[in-house]
Scaffold this active site. Structure first.
Site, PDB file in Angstrom:
ATOM      1  N   LYS A  17       0.822  -1.214   0.000  1.00 12.07           N
ATOM      2  CA  LYS A  17       0.000   0.000   0.000  1.00 12.07           C
ATOM      3  C   LYS A  17       0.857   1.266   0.000  1.00 12.07           C
ATOM      4  O   LYS A  17       0.405   2.303  -0.470  1.00 12.07           O
ATOM      5  CB  LYS A  17      -1.017  -0.016   1.130  1.00 12.07           C
ATOM      6  CG  LYS A  17      -0.428  -0.022   2.511  1.00 12.07           C
ATOM      7  CD  LYS A  17      -1.530  -0.205   3.514  1.00 12.07           C
ATOM      8  CE  LYS A  17      -1.003  -0.356   4.935  1.00 12.07           C
ATOM      9  NZ  LYS A  17       0.407  -0.619   5.143  1.00 12.07           N
ATOM     10  N   ARG A  92      -5.491   2.830  12.318  1.00 11.31           N
ATOM     11  CA  ARG A  92      -5.282   1.400  12.564  1.00 11.31           C
ATOM     12  C   ARG A  92      -6.272   0.845  13.552  1.00 11.31           C
ATOM     13  O   ARG A  92      -6.350  -0.372  13.720  1.00 11.31           O
ATOM     14  CB  ARG A  92      -3.875   1.161  13.120  1.00 11.31           C
ATOM     15  CG  ARG A  92      -2.838   1.405  12.078  1.00 11.31           C
ATOM     16  CD  ARG A  92      -1.517   0.792  12.447  1.00 11.31           C
ATOM     17  NE  ARG A  92      -0.552   1.141  11.405  1.00 11.31           N
ATOM     18  CZ  ARG A  92       0.679   0.703  11.355  1.00 11.31           C
ATOM     19  NH1 ARG A  92       1.108  -0.113  12.296  1.00 11.31           N
ATOM     20  NH2 ARG A  92       1.464   1.054  10.387  1.00 11.31           N
ATOM     21  N   ARG A 131      12.389  -8.286   2.691  1.00  8.95           N
ATOM     22  CA  ARG A 131      12.374  -6.830   2.492  1.00  8.95           C
ATOM     23  C   ARG A 131      13.633  -6.145   3.022  1.00  8.95           C
ATOM     24  O   ARG A 131      14.068  -6.372   4.139  1.00  8.95           O
ATOM     25  CB  ARG A 131      11.148  -6.233   3.176  1.00  8.95           C
ATOM     26  CG  ARG A 131      10.959  -4.774   2.855  1.00  8.95           C
ATOM     27  CD  ARG A 131       9.528  -4.395   2.920  1.00  8.95           C
ATOM     28  NE  ARG A 131       9.131  -4.061   4.290  1.00  8.95           N
ATOM     29  CZ  ARG A 131       7.997  -3.451   4.599  1.00  8.95           C
ATOM     30  NH1 ARG A 131       7.134  -3.128   3.652  1.00  8.95           N
ATOM     31  NH2 ARG A 131       7.709  -3.184   5.846  1.00  8.95           N
ATOM     32  N   ARG A 164      14.942  -3.507   8.377  1.00  9.12           N
ATOM     33  CA  ARG A 164      14.426  -2.698   9.483  1.00  9.12           C
ATOM     34  C   ARG A 164      14.091  -3.613  10.646  1.00  9.12           C
ATOM     35  O   ARG A 164      13.670  -4.742  10.440  1.00  9.12           O
ATOM     36  CB  ARG A 164      13.173  -1.929   9.047  1.00  9.12           C
ATOM     37  CG  ARG A 164      13.489  -0.767   8.155  1.00  9.12           C
ATOM     38  CD  ARG A 164      12.319   0.195   7.979  1.00  9.12           C
ATOM     39  NE  ARG A 164      11.045  -0.339   8.409  1.00  9.12           N
ATOM     40  CZ  ARG A 164       9.891  -0.142   7.767  1.00  9.12           C
ATOM     41  NH1 ARG A 164       9.865   0.538   6.642  1.00  9.12           N
ATOM     42  NH2 ARG A 164       8.777  -0.619   8.241  1.00  9.12           N
ATOM     43  N   ARG A 175       3.606  -8.487  14.342  1.00  7.77           N
ATOM     44  CA  ARG A 175       2.924  -7.391  13.649  1.00  7.77           C
ATOM     45  C   ARG A 175       1.671  -7.891  12.939  1.00  7.77           C
ATOM     46  O   ARG A 175       0.653  -7.221  12.934  1.00  7.77           O
ATOM     47  CB  ARG A 175       3.861  -6.743  12.618  1.00  7.77           C
ATOM     48  CG  ARG A 175       4.907  -5.839  13.220  1.00  7.77           C
ATOM     49  CD  ARG A 175       5.960  -5.496  12.197  1.00  7.77           C
ATOM     50  NE  ARG A 175       5.487  -4.548  11.200  1.00  7.77           N
ATOM     51  CZ  ARG A 175       6.032  -4.411   9.997  1.00  7.77           C
ATOM     52  NH1 ARG A 175       7.035  -5.181   9.628  1.00  7.77           N
ATOM     53  NH2 ARG A 175       5.564  -3.522   9.155  1.00  7.77           N
TER      54      ARG A 175
END
Ligand SMILES: [Zn+2]
Length: 226
Positions: A17, A92, A131, A164, A175
């Site tokens: 997104k 959220r 990632r 990260r 998460r």
């Protein structure tokens, strides 16, 4: 495109997104807002907010509503947000969504248009575990699907690519669980308000972008329909 609307993009980490909201921001001429970017900026600059949220992000925890809302309210009061904006990954939680609806009403922007980017859990894990983020320009690569030309180095600015802290596998799992738990009531809420559109985000960037633009075109103008 003259949308004059608040767009809200929701979807799990790794749904793409961020990429889609940057593309849509260009297409619609609206600012692209990410609370993640705002928070990372606050951490990098060592502001009081940054000092509070740094340990939370490192543990994969969500930042409390009151901190996020005060940051958002300040950002939306800036002139570039007067005709709408694209929110990437915010709100959220249900309380955040309800407070944001109040802010939108006060600004005369009416109901938001909410896009839910859906991807299967298998695809998400592959995307996330590979990632890599550029430590200089923030560009995002994937060691499986979109590797840099030279391993560990950004194609664009030569920056070192890092994983990260919140992309580590154990943190990713937390998460995703937190995401599911917190976001389900949110999408239910927007569905009940009749402003939720679902996009299959498991497809290529171009395909997802085309599907998204078709929805935005339909929503354009004062009589726009969802
Ligand atoms: Zn870079």
């Amino acid at each position: 495109m003259a949308l004059r609307r608040a767009l809200i993009f929701v979807g799990p980490p790794g749904a793409g997104k961020g990429t889609q909201s940057k593309l849509a921001a260009k297409e619609c001429g609206l600012p692209h807002l990410s609370t993640g970017d705002m928070l990372r900026d606050a951490i990098a600059r060592g502001t009081p907010l940054g000092k509070k949220v740094r340990p939370l992000l490192g543990r994969g925890e969500l930042v409390p509503d009151d901190l996020v809302m005060s940051m958002v309210e300040e950002r939306l009061s800036q002139p570039d947000c007067a005709n709408g904006f694209i929110f990437d990954g915010f709100p959220r939680t249900l309380p955040q969504a309800e407070q944001l609806d109040g802010l939108l009403e006060a600004k005369g922007l009416g109901k938001p248009l909410v896009i839910d980017f859906c991807v299967s859990p298998d695809k998400l894990l592959r995307r996330l575990s590979g990632r890599l983020t550029c430590s200089v320009g923030g560009e995002i690569y994937n060691e499986f699907d979109a590797p840099p030309k030279v391993p560990g180095i950004c194609d664009r600015d030569g920056g070192k690519l890092v994983q990260r802290p919140d992309d580590r596998p154990e943190v990713v799992k937390e998460r995703l669980v937190a995401y599911e738990k917190q976001t389900k009531p949110l999408t239910d809420y927007y569905r009940r308000r009749g402003v939720l559109q679902v996009v299959d985000a498991g497809k290529s960037v171009d395909e997802v972008s085309r599907a998204l633009n078709a929805i935005l075109k339909r929503a354009e103008g004062p009589n726009g329909r969802l």
